[in-house]
Structures are given as structure tokens and as C-alpha cells.
Design an enzyme around this catalytic site. Structure first.
Site, PDB file in Angstrom:
ATOM      1  N   PHE B 245       0.844  -1.194   0.000  1.00  0.00           N
ATOM      2  CA  PHE B 245       0.000   0.000   0.000  1.00  0.00           C
ATOM      3  C   PHE B 245       0.878   1.242   0.000  1.00  0.00           C
ATOM      4  CE2 PHE B 245      -4.025  -1.939   1.336  1.00  0.00           C
ATOM      5  CZ  PHE B 245      -3.613  -3.092   1.986  1.00  0.00           C
ATOM      6  N   ASP B 246       0.472   2.239  -0.751  1.00  0.00           N
ATOM      7  CA  ASP B 246       1.012   3.581  -0.563  1.00  0.00           C
ATOM      8  C   ASP B 246       0.344   4.121   0.709  1.00  0.00           C
ATOM      9  OD1 ASP B 246       0.298   6.759  -2.122  1.00  0.00           O
ATOM     10  OD2 ASP B 246       2.062   6.188  -0.956  1.00  0.00           O
ATOM     11  N   GLY B 247       0.893   5.175   1.269  1.00  0.00           N
ATOM     12  CA  GLY B 247       0.343   5.716   2.508  1.00  0.00           C
ATOM     13  C   GLY B 247      -0.678   6.806   2.265  1.00  0.00           C
ATOM     14  N   PHE B 362      -1.187  -0.833  -4.252  1.00  0.00           N
ATOM     15  CA  PHE B 362      -2.164   0.256  -4.344  1.00  0.00           C
ATOM     16  C   PHE B 362      -1.477   1.606  -4.217  1.00  0.00           C
ATOM     17  CE2 PHE B 362      -5.951  -2.284  -4.087  1.00  0.00           C
ATOM     18  CZ  PHE B 362      -5.636  -3.368  -3.281  1.00  0.00           C
TER      19      PHE B 362
END
Lengths: 253, 403
Positions: B245-247, B362
Site C-alpha cells: 500500500f502507498d500511505g 495500491f
């Protein structure tokens, strides 16, 4: 002495008795007794009529059309009022039958009814048990572009159970005729939509249902395989006008 | 399709008796595969037909020749299984996790549930179902290319019978439970957007190739992303589901990204330092991370932490020194764990992802999606937040046709 009297609606062009898809509906389903309003059927009626119009547009000599028979079983209702209300709302009713509750099934058989529509679950069940295909009318809140006929796929895949439902034969021949009618239109823009829902059984059995229906001449438009998921949320989105199954399925699950 | 018949038809005394065969077939349909979990307990992943399968050729037919031709083509080819699409490895990995969960918790409904959510016509659906079934029977025939790479020395003679060409691989020792491609639920709307049904099927994550539908889902509060195939194929784990995941604007809101875009990096660093102990607001994929964490804890409870078949990664452009603390503290305040947090301090994500090899990554920025794809990572774009207006590369175009 009980009499079943049938009156042709002279306002409406009569359909070819052999070729039409005869659909019967009770006055109770059409008119709300108290308010005189047109009920669930009132929404389905214009869509039925639209199907007929579109069929005739394609072929003015088309004989595979919906032919609606309006059945009054309540002796309290005045025949003249029924006929005038029908005319007032512009409902394309081919024939009126003034009958009684006891003679309902006989009336249906005599009039070669292929599908009986009702809002009364018990009534629909009773008719179905005598071998006439019944369906419940769905309540409609939002307008629809097409007449949505829902089929319960579990009945189609189920191996012959004992006893075989009385209306099984009627269901098969109806779906073949419906399929023929649906086949007059293309993939998109059809005024008639066929929706298949399977409640139990997985994707494979729904696939079998799709192919079985296709082999009977009925091409399904939408398919929903629930595989045990609750039906309520889906049914409330799908909003079918008629729901057909083995016996009678309750729309408000 | 003879392999399928051999597996699914129970032997009958009179092979010509169609009725017996059909009944046996139906009974086998009931008993062969495990029952799908109840939606209210499951983590439901809805995938579109074009993310599950490669339908590039078919899509072109639709675009060039129209709907009728497209449906006719699909019908004509309905016994030809479709090739896997971008979500396929992810879905297979979910099945692997399910197999492990069923081993540890045989009666639990807390599993992944995959729903095929498509606006395709039901007549196209026959091919989709056939394709699903085709891959569903492949648990007897593990991916030959991967096994070949692993046992290259021993496996130089790949001869098998014509019906079961991969039969000889069944003698290989496999240390993990094999999983079917089990997709028992679907929704084929025949043209209408399926996003209305996402809630009815209790969807936790929706994957599609259509960014408009994905945006609609996000607006309804459902985690969703637009999938992109990788330019090349990295070899992915078949024992562990790996999700990256991106943050900002994915797990977290885009509040900090707005500050970067409007105030520049220095403003951003100062702001993040100042608000280090204030949790960020949640982003569209937070709930999905939460769902993964819930399943992870089921493995921990059975002492399987070291062997957990789910691993999560945070891959952020933030830097550990200046702006990373707030992110970790936010996750902690939510009671969520992430297995590995990787702070890139602005470096490109592609090379790192190539090492991590997630089944899905993502991110809200197409720039990072492109970088990831180029180096073999299957990526999913989350069309949320300020990043959608300020992309460096091309703007996200929604396709002209909706179907």
C-alpha cells in the site's frame, strides 16, 4: 348458479388466441379497492404494452404478443366499473372474466392462460398447485426502462424432485415462448429483460441453468449467483416486475 | 473439457442414463468444493471480468464492432478458457490463504470470498463461468512453468498422456495446501453499472479496469482500485499473499498531500513534525488493511506468525526521519499493524516493489503506478484525493464507452 362470463374489450384489438402469450391478472392486483388506484400491475401494464408496441413496430403482423385477461373474482365489484376504470387508465386488457374464487383455476384453464399474476401469495400458490404457472407481482418504486421478468434458477437446475411441481411443464413452455419473444430484440435496448437468480448452488450450477434455458430458447440478460448469500438486498435492487420459480417465490424475502 | 467431466461425474451403472449422470453431477457440484462463506463474516473481494481475465482481444471487438458482435464472439468461443488477467494472481493468493484458514479453523466463515462483479451480458457469462471452472480444476495440475523452473534439473522430460499432460507432476512433493480458483458468487448486470450491487454483496474491496466505476465505489465508501497489468511478469509467491500500500491518499486521507502540493516539501515536513502525534484521517483502503489484519491475527492465535500466509507492506514516498513517524503512530492509534514499512524519501517505488513482489500494489498517483508496472509489479490505482489533479504524467482518462 355460478356463471363465468367473458367479455371482450372492444377498445382493444384482439390478439391471435393461438399465438399470443396470455397473461391473467386479478382486479385486486390491478386496482386498489379503496383508492381505486392502479397498483403494482399498473407499473407493469405500460411496460407490457411497450413490449407489444415494439414487437408490432418490428413486424406489424406479429402474433406473439402479450394478451392480458383481467379476472374479477369478487362479486362485490361491479363489472361496469371495472370496464370503465380499465378504459380510463388506458390499460390494454383483451378480455374481462367475471368469475368467482372457486372457479378461478377453471377460468384460467378455459382462457388458455400461460401466466397468472397476483399480489396474493396464497392465491398464486393455489393456482400453481393446479398446474397453471403463477408469479408474484413486484412492488415498484422506481421507473424502469424494460419489463423485468425474473426466473429462479434453483428450480431449473434441481434434478427431478418428488413430487415434480405441478406447474413445471407450464413453466418450461412459458419460458420457451418468452424466449422467442425476447429473441425478437437485440442484446441491448430490449423492452423485455430476463433476469436469472440462483440462491443456492455455486457458479457452476448457475452456468448450467443459463445453458439449460438457452437450450429451451430463452437467452437470459442478467444473472446473479448468490451461493447462499441473503436474497433480500439483491432482490430489492433488482426490482423484478414478475418473479417466477418452482411453485411461488416470495419477493419480499 | 474432458478433464472436467472426468473429475466431476460420479461413476454410474448405466453410462447412457442422462438423468442419473445429471443427478450425480449436481450432487458432486454440492460436495466437491467447500461452501462459500457467509458474506457478513467474510472479506469480500469483487473483481470485474477484465481484471480476472485477459479480455483485451474481446474488448477490441466490442470497441470496433459493437455490442452484438462482441456477445456473439464470446458465445462462439465460450468453450475456450480466457487467459488470466491482472487480478488473477491476487485471487489465487487469496485462495491459498483460504486453504490455510480452513485447515486451522474448519468451521469458520472468516475467509476471503470472491465475487465476479461485471456489467457483461449473461450470455458472455457462460464463457466466464467456463473459464473459472477451467482454472478451478487446475489444482490437480499445478502451474507447470513455475515447477519447471524450480525442478529444472530433474524435469527435463515432460511427457504425459494426451488427456492429462501434467499428470506426472502430481508425484512432486508440495509443502503447501493447493487451492482451487473458487468463485461461487457473481453478478452479471447485462449492461447496468454493477457498483450498485457492491453494497448488497457486502464488498470489502472492488477491483475493476474501469476508473469511473472505481471512483463511484470510492464515493460510496467502498475500497476500490483500477487495475493495471504489469509490463513484464515478476515471479510471485504461491504460498503467501503479499499486498503493498502507498500511505497518503490510500491508507490515509490526502490531507498531507494537499500540503505538499500547495505549500511544498518544507511546509509539509514542518507540518508533519508539528502534528506527529495527531493521527491522520483514514483513506479509502484503510478498511481493507484492517480486514487483512483481522485474518492475520487468526494465524498468530495459532502460533503461525512466522508462517503467516499474509504479509502487508507500506511503500511511501515519506522519509523515515522527517515525516514517517506520524504514519506509524497513526497506524498504531488505529490498532493496525503493517508488516514492513518502507520509507523511500522520494525515491522511485518501482525497484523496491520489484524486490518485494506483491500480488497487488495500491497507489493514488499514476506516476508511481507506471513506475511499478514497468518493473513487473501488478498495480492498482486508487482515484482519490488531490493527487488526481496534479499528476505529472497524463491525466487519467475514463474510457469513452461505459461497457
Amino acid at each position: 348458479m355460478e356463471m363465468v362470463s367473458t367479455v371482450q374489450n372492444t377498445d382493444v384489438k384482439q390478439k391471435d388466441a393461438d399465438r399470443a402469450l396470455v397473461v391473467a391478472v386479478t382486479t385486486r392486483a390491478v386496482f386498489d379497492a379503496a383508492a381505486g388506484d392502479v397498483y403494482g400491475m399498473g407499473v407493469a401494464f405500460p411496460l407490457l404494452q411497450k413490449v407489444n408496441e415494439r414487437l408490432l413496430e418490428k413486424n406489424p403482423a406479429e402474433s406473439l404478443l402479450f394478451d392480458v385477461v383481467l379476472i374479477a373474482t369478487d362479486s362485490q365489484q361491479q363489472s361496469s366499473r371495472i370496464i370503465s376504470s380499465t378504459s380510463h387508465y388506458g390499460l390494454e386488457v383483451g378480455r374481462f372474466c367475471f368469475s368467482s374464487r372457486e372457479d378461478l383455476v377453471e377460468t384460467l384453464v378455459v382462457n388458455n392462460v400461460q401466466l397468472f399474476l397476483s399480489t396474493d401469495r396464497d392465491e398464486a400458490l393455489q393456482v400453481s398447485q393446479k398446474g397453471v404457472l403463477s408469479a408474484l407481482l413486484g412492488r415498484q418504486e422506481a421507473p424502469s426502462e424494460s419489463l423485468r421478468v425474473m426466473l429462479c434458477g434453483d428450480a431449473i437446475v434441481r434434478p427431478d424432485c418428488d413430487p415434480v411441481p405441478a406447474s413445471r411443464g407450464a413453466a418450461q413452455s412459458f419460458s420457451a415462448r418468452l424466449g422467442e419473444m425476447r429473441g425478437r430484440f437485440g442484446v441491448s435496448g430490449s423492452p423485455l429483460s430476463i433476469v436469472l437468480v440462483t440462491s443456492s448452488g455455486g457458479s457452476k450450477s448457475c452456468g448450467v441453468a443459463l445453458q439449460t434455458l438457452r437450450s429451451r430458447g430463452l437467452s437470459v440478460d442478467e444473472a446473479y449467483c448468490l451461493a447462499g448469500a441473503p436474497r433480500g438486498p439483491i432482490l430489492s435492487l433488482l426490482r423484478p416486475h414478475f418473479l417466477l420459480g418452482d411453485g411461488v417465490i416470495d419477493l419480499e424475502d | 473439457m474432458s478433464e472436467i467431466k472426468a473429475k466431476d461425474f460420479a461413476p454410474t451403472g448405466d453410462a447412457g442414463e442422462e438423468k442419473d449422470a445429471a443427478k450425480a453431477h449436481f450432487d458432486n457440484l454440492k460436495t466437491n468444493k467447500p461452501r462459500p462463506p457467509k458474506p457478513q463474516y467474510a472479506v469480500t473481494i469483487a473483481v470485474s471480468s477484465r481484471t480476472l481475465f485477459n479480455m483485451v482481444t474481446e474488448r477490441k471487438i466490442y470497441e470496433d464492432q459493437g455490442l452484438e458482435e462482441y456477445v456473439a464472439y464470446q458465445r462462439d468461443h465460450e468453450n475456450e478458457p480466457l487467459m488470466p488477467g491482472p487480478a488473477f494472481p491476487f485471487v489465487k493468493a487469496l485462495m491459498t490463504v483460504n486453504a490455510r484458514l480452513r485447515q486451522l479453523y474448519p468451521d469458520s466463515e472468516e475467509l476471503f470470498d470472491i465475487v465476479l462483479m461485471t456489467n457483461n451480458h449473461a450470455q458472455v457469462g457462460v464463457r466466464l463461468i467456463n473459464s473459472i471452472n477451467h482454472y478451478g480444476t487446475l489444482h490437480l495440475q499445478p502451474d507447470i512453468s513455475r515447477l519447471a523452473r524450480r525442478t529444472a534439473a530433474a524435469a527435463h522430460t515432460f511427457k504425459g498422456s494426451p488427456l492429462y499432460p501434467n499428470l506426472h507432476t502430481m508425484s512432486l512433493q508440495l509443502p503447501f495446501p493447493l487451492s482451487d480458483l473458487t468463485i461461487e458468487r457473481f453478478c452479471m448486470t447485462g449492461g447496468e453499472s454493477p457498483t450498485g450491487y457492491l453494497e448488497a454483496y457486502m464488498t470489502n474491496l472492488y477491483l475493476s479496469k474501469d476508473s469511473e466505476k472505481v471512483s463511484e465505489a470510492i464515493e460510496e465508501g467502498i475500497a476500490a482500485a483500477t487495475m493495471f497489468m504489469a509490463v513484464k511478469e515478476n515471479e510471485l509467491s504461491d504460498t503467501q499473499l503479499r499486498v503493498a500500500f502507498d500511505g497518503d491518499a490510500v491508507l490515509f486521507s490526502d490531507e498531507s498531500e494537499i500540503i505538499v502540493k500547495e505549500g511544498g516539501l518544507d511546509t509539509f515536513f514542518a507540518h508533519e513534525k508539528k502534528f506527529e502525534n495527531t493521527p491522520l484521517a483514514q483513506g479509502p483502503l484503510k478498511c481493507f488493511l484492517e480486514a487483512l489484519g483481522k485474518l492475520q491475527r487468526k494465524f498468530y492465535a495459532k502460533n503461525e506468525r512466522l508462517n503467516c500466509p499474509i504479509r502487508t507492506f507500506l511503500v511511501t514516498a515519506r522519509s523515515a526521519a522527517s515525516s514517517g513517524a506520524r504514519v506509524l503512530k497513526t497506524l498504531r492509534s488505529w490498532g493496525l499493524e503493517i508488516d514492513e514499512a518502507l520509507f523511500l524519501a522520494g525515491a522511485p517505488k518501482g525497484p523496491l516493489l520489484q524486490k518485494i513482489k506483491p500480488h497487488i500494489f495500491f497507489d493514488d498517483q499514476m506516476f508511481h503506478i507506471e513506475g511499478a508496472r514497468e518493473l513487473g509489479t501488478i498495480s492498482a490505482h486508487v482515484p482519490y484525493g488531490i493527487g488526481q489533479k496534479y499528476n505529472k504524467g497524463k491525466l487519467i482518462e475514463s474510457p469513452a464507452k461505459k461497457k
